[in-house]
Structures are given as C-alpha cells and as structure tokens.
Design a protein around this motif. Sequence first.
Motif, PDB file in Angstrom:
ATOM      1  N   VAL A  59      44.964 -18.900 -15.678  1.00  0.00           N
ATOM      2  CA  VAL A  59      45.727 -19.399 -14.143  1.00  0.00           C
ATOM      3  C   VAL A  59      46.927 -19.564 -14.929  1.00  0.00           C
ATOM      4  CG1 VAL A  59      45.600 -21.369 -13.250  1.00  0.00           C
ATOM      5  CG2 VAL A  59      43.334 -20.552 -13.814  1.00  0.00           C
ATOM      6  N   THR A  60      47.740 -19.056 -13.915  1.00  0.00           N
ATOM      7  CA  THR A  60      49.501 -19.270 -14.175  1.00  0.00           C
ATOM      8  C   THR A  60      49.761 -20.002 -12.868  1.00  0.00           C
ATOM      9  OG1 THR A  60      49.298 -17.277 -15.238  1.00  0.00           O
ATOM     10  CG2 THR A  60      51.524 -18.398 -14.406  1.00  0.00           C
ATOM     11  N   VAL A  61      50.616 -21.083 -13.109  1.00  0.00           N
ATOM     12  CA  VAL A  61      50.947 -21.852 -11.959  1.00  0.00           C
ATOM     13  C   VAL A  61      52.473 -21.790 -12.009  1.00  0.00           C
ATOM     14  CG1 VAL A  61      51.107 -24.262 -10.841  1.00  0.00           C
ATOM     15  CG2 VAL A  61      49.088 -23.592 -12.193  1.00  0.00           C
ATOM     16  N   SER A  62      53.140 -21.379 -10.989  1.00  0.00           N
ATOM     17  CA  SER A  62      54.701 -21.274 -11.110  1.00  0.00           C
ATOM     18  C   SER A  62      55.255 -22.423 -10.559  1.00  0.00           C
ATOM     19  CB  SER A  62      54.966 -19.922 -10.315  1.00  0.00           C
ATOM     20  OG  SER A  62      54.628 -20.067  -9.076  1.00  0.00           O
ATOM     21  N   SER A  63      56.429 -22.635 -11.184  1.00  0.00           N
ATOM     22  CA  SER A  63      57.031 -23.903 -10.643  1.00  0.00           C
ATOM     23  C   SER A  63      58.117 -23.786  -9.630  1.00  0.00           C
ATOM     24  CB  SER A  63      57.800 -24.740 -12.012  1.00  0.00           C
ATOM     25  OG  SER A  63      58.602 -23.695 -12.495  1.00  0.00           O
ATOM     26  N   VAL A 106      49.465 -18.806  -9.084  1.00  0.00           N
ATOM     27  CA  VAL A 106      49.779 -20.024  -7.873  1.00  0.00           C
ATOM     28  C   VAL A 106      50.803 -20.708  -7.878  1.00  0.00           C
ATOM     29  CG1 VAL A 106      48.150 -21.552  -8.850  1.00  0.00           C
ATOM     30  CG2 VAL A 106      48.028 -21.480  -6.496  1.00  0.00           C
ATOM     31  N   GLN A 107      51.229 -21.011  -6.613  1.00  0.00           N
ATOM     32  CA  GLN A 107      52.512 -21.792  -6.994  1.00  0.00           C
ATOM     33  C   GLN A 107      52.084 -23.433  -7.298  1.00  0.00           C
ATOM     34  OE1 GLN A 107      54.350 -21.295  -3.137  1.00  0.00           O
ATOM     35  NE2 GLN A 107      55.652 -19.997  -3.971  1.00  0.00           N
ATOM     36  N   ASP A 108      52.807 -23.944  -7.702  1.00  0.00           N
ATOM     37  CA  ASP A 108      52.909 -25.615  -7.962  1.00  0.00           C
ATOM     38  C   ASP A 108      52.426 -26.235  -6.620  1.00  0.00           C
ATOM     39  OD1 ASP A 108      54.180 -28.587  -7.871  1.00  0.00           O
ATOM     40  OD2 ASP A 108      54.058 -27.747  -9.971  1.00  0.00           O
ATOM     41  N   GLY A 109      51.296 -26.925  -6.762  1.00  0.00           N
ATOM     42  CA  GLY A 109      50.857 -27.688  -5.783  1.00  0.00           C
ATOM     43  C   GLY A 109      49.713 -26.923  -4.891  1.00  0.00           C
ATOM     44  N   GLU A 126      51.834 -27.498 -15.775  1.00  0.00           N
ATOM     45  CA  GLU A 126      51.214 -27.677 -17.052  1.00  0.00           C
ATOM     46  C   GLU A 126      49.810 -27.443 -16.926  1.00  0.00           C
ATOM     47  OE1 GLU A 126      53.191 -29.583 -15.370  1.00  0.00           O
ATOM     48  OE2 GLU A 126      52.614 -31.694 -15.176  1.00  0.00           O
ATOM     49  N   ASP A 127      49.311 -27.100 -15.839  1.00  0.00           N
ATOM     50  CA  ASP A 127      47.800 -26.512 -15.891  1.00  0.00           C
ATOM     51  C   ASP A 127      47.639 -25.117 -16.306  1.00  0.00           C
ATOM     52  OD1 ASP A 127      47.431 -28.419 -12.716  1.00  0.00           O
ATOM     53  OD2 ASP A 127      46.675 -28.902 -14.978  1.00  0.00           O
ATOM     54  N   THR A 128      48.743 -24.438 -16.381  1.00  0.00           N
ATOM     55  CA  THR A 128      48.864 -22.926 -16.957  1.00  0.00           C
ATOM     56  C   THR A 128      48.100 -22.818 -18.300  1.00  0.00           C
ATOM     57  OG1 THR A 128      50.916 -22.371 -15.707  1.00  0.00           O
ATOM     58  CG2 THR A 128      50.162 -20.757 -17.529  1.00  0.00           C
ATOM     59  N   ALA A 129      47.063 -21.904 -18.404  1.00  0.00           N
ATOM     60  CA  ALA A 129      46.400 -21.905 -19.428  1.00  0.00           C
ATOM     61  C   ALA A 129      45.243 -20.727 -19.319  1.00  0.00           C
ATOM     62  CB  ALA A 129      45.507 -23.159 -19.704  1.00  0.00           C
ATOM     63  N   VAL A 130      44.528 -20.245 -20.128  1.00  0.00           N
ATOM     64  CA  VAL A 130      43.287 -19.410 -20.176  1.00  0.00           C
ATOM     65  C   VAL A 130      42.091 -20.726 -20.004  1.00  0.00           C
ATOM     66  CG1 VAL A 130      42.090 -17.695 -21.237  1.00  0.00           C
ATOM     67  CG2 VAL A 130      44.282 -17.646 -21.391  1.00  0.00           C
ATOM     68  N   TYR A 131      41.372 -20.408 -19.007  1.00  0.00           N
ATOM     69  CA  TYR A 131      40.307 -21.413 -18.721  1.00  0.00           C
ATOM     70  C   TYR A 131      38.931 -20.508 -18.939  1.00  0.00           C
ATOM     71  CZ  TYR A 131      43.191 -24.618 -16.272  1.00  0.00           C
ATOM     72  OH  TYR A 131      44.098 -25.552 -15.901  1.00  0.00           O
ATOM     73  N   TYR A 132      38.170 -21.435 -19.705  1.00  0.00           N
ATOM     74  CA  TYR A 132      36.775 -20.897 -20.247  1.00  0.00           C
ATOM     75  C   TYR A 132      35.829 -21.919 -19.811  1.00  0.00           C
ATOM     76  CZ  TYR A 132      39.859 -18.360 -23.678  1.00  0.00           C
ATOM     77  OH  TYR A 132      40.572 -17.845 -24.395  1.00  0.00           O
ATOM     78  N   CYS A 133      34.848 -21.039 -19.444  1.00  0.00           N
ATOM     79  CA  CYS A 133      33.305 -22.111 -19.131  1.00  0.00           C
ATOM     80  C   CYS A 133      32.523 -22.038 -20.382  1.00  0.00           C
ATOM     81  CB  CYS A 133      32.837 -21.515 -17.940  1.00  0.00           C
ATOM     82  SG  CYS A 133      32.265 -19.732 -17.790  1.00  0.00           S
ATOM     83  N   ALA A 134      31.443 -23.158 -20.525  1.00  0.00           N
ATOM     84  CA  ALA A 134      30.790 -22.904 -21.672  1.00  0.00           C
ATOM     85  C   ALA A 134      29.549 -23.581 -21.084  1.00  0.00           C
ATOM     86  CB  ALA A 134      31.542 -23.650 -22.802  1.00  0.00           C
ATOM     87  N   GLN A 150      36.875 -26.186  -9.004  1.00  0.00           N
ATOM     88  CA  GLN A 150      37.935 -26.390  -7.850  1.00  0.00           C
ATOM     89  C   GLN A 150      39.032 -27.165  -8.378  1.00  0.00           C
ATOM     90  OE1 GLN A 150      37.769 -24.959  -4.775  1.00  0.00           O
ATOM     91  NE2 GLN A 150      39.849 -25.795  -4.597  1.00  0.00           N
ATOM     92  N   MET A 151      40.138 -26.338  -8.409  1.00  0.00           N
ATOM     93  CA  MET A 151      41.395 -27.052  -8.964  1.00  0.00           C
ATOM     94  C   MET A 151      42.505 -27.317  -7.860  1.00  0.00           C
ATOM     95  SD  MET A 151      41.806 -24.809 -12.584  1.00  0.00           S
ATOM     96  CE  MET A 151      42.241 -23.263 -11.855  1.00  0.00           C
ATOM     97  N   ASN A 152      42.978 -28.341  -7.495  1.00  0.00           N
ATOM     98  CA  ASN A 152      43.747 -28.555  -6.425  1.00  0.00           C
ATOM     99  C   ASN A 152      45.142 -29.316  -6.938  1.00  0.00           C
ATOM    100  OD1 ASN A 152      41.868 -27.828  -4.618  1.00  0.00           O
ATOM    101  ND2 ASN A 152      41.125 -29.659  -4.419  1.00  0.00           N
ATOM    102  N   SER A 153      45.794 -29.321  -6.432  1.00  0.00           N
ATOM    103  CA  SER A 153      47.596 -29.964  -6.742  1.00  0.00           C
ATOM    104  C   SER A 153      47.557 -29.326  -8.112  1.00  0.00           C
ATOM    105  CB  SER A 153      47.213 -31.307  -6.745  1.00  0.00           C
ATOM    106  OG  SER A 153      47.093 -31.750  -5.175  1.00  0.00           O
ATOM    107  N   LEU A 154      47.599 -28.095  -8.167  1.00  0.00           N
ATOM    108  CA  LEU A 154      48.059 -27.753  -9.567  1.00  0.00           C
ATOM    109  C   LEU A 154      49.408 -27.605  -9.940  1.00  0.00           C
ATOM    110  CD1 LEU A 154      45.581 -24.226  -9.196  1.00  0.00           C
ATOM    111  CD2 LEU A 154      45.655 -26.134 -11.141  1.00  0.00           C
TER     112      LEU A 154
END
Length: 121
Positions: free
Chosen positions: A117-121, A11-14, A88-96, A81-85
């Motif tokens: 999740v990969t956020v492109s700048s 996803v793009q930045d924002g 620096e939010d780029t990471a592997v996300y885990y639920c637990a 729900q992740m908004n305004s990405l």
Amino acid sequence: VQLQASGGGLVQDGGSLRLSCAASGRTFSNYALGWFRQAPGKARESVAAMTRSGSSTYYADSVKGRFTISRDNAKNTGYLQMNSLKFEDTAVYYCAAKYKLYGLATEYDYWGQGTLVTVSS
C-alpha cells in the motif's frame, strides 16, 4: 491454512483501499485473523485483529477510527477496509491466521505474502 493477501495499490492521501485475505486449505472460521504492516526500515506492527466469529476486534491506536477489520467465513475471506489513508500508512500489509476457537490471537502461525500500500502525499 494458506493465505493470499490482495488489494494493495497506490492511493492519494485521504483515499481508501480495501485489502482482502483469501484463505484456503482449512476451515477459515476456526482461525483468528490479524492484519500487520511493515514500513521500509521499520519493524512489523500489528494493525488489527479479529476473533474467529468476528465478535471481538482490536485496532492499533494509529488506525483506530480509520480502519475496519471484517471477515466473511462463508467466503473464507478476511478484509481490512482502510479509509482516510495517510502517507505514514505506506507499508507492506500482511494478513495472518491462528487456529484459535476463543479470543483474539497475539501470535500467528500462518501468513500471507503481503500486499503493498502506497499513499502519496
């Protein structure tokens, strides 16, 4: 309980993404839910958490106001729900999840496989 995280992507930045965490095997409504992330070369960090009923939540300062944790116990699914990405939010996300009838969990017993999740700048 078995957990499967999904919804990651590029996803793009924002931009926005919604991650899902599908639970099976046990009564999901008896489990506190958490979301974590791990960026390349960094330690895993807690992002958000929710009690089994959804009455209480926790957010890391870095995501407060941008991310929202939720759950639908009837569907045995948790969400992030992740908004305004940001980049620096780029990471592997885990639920637990952790069997916990009252309060937020600080340690978890069950983990999903992670979604990137990969956020492109």
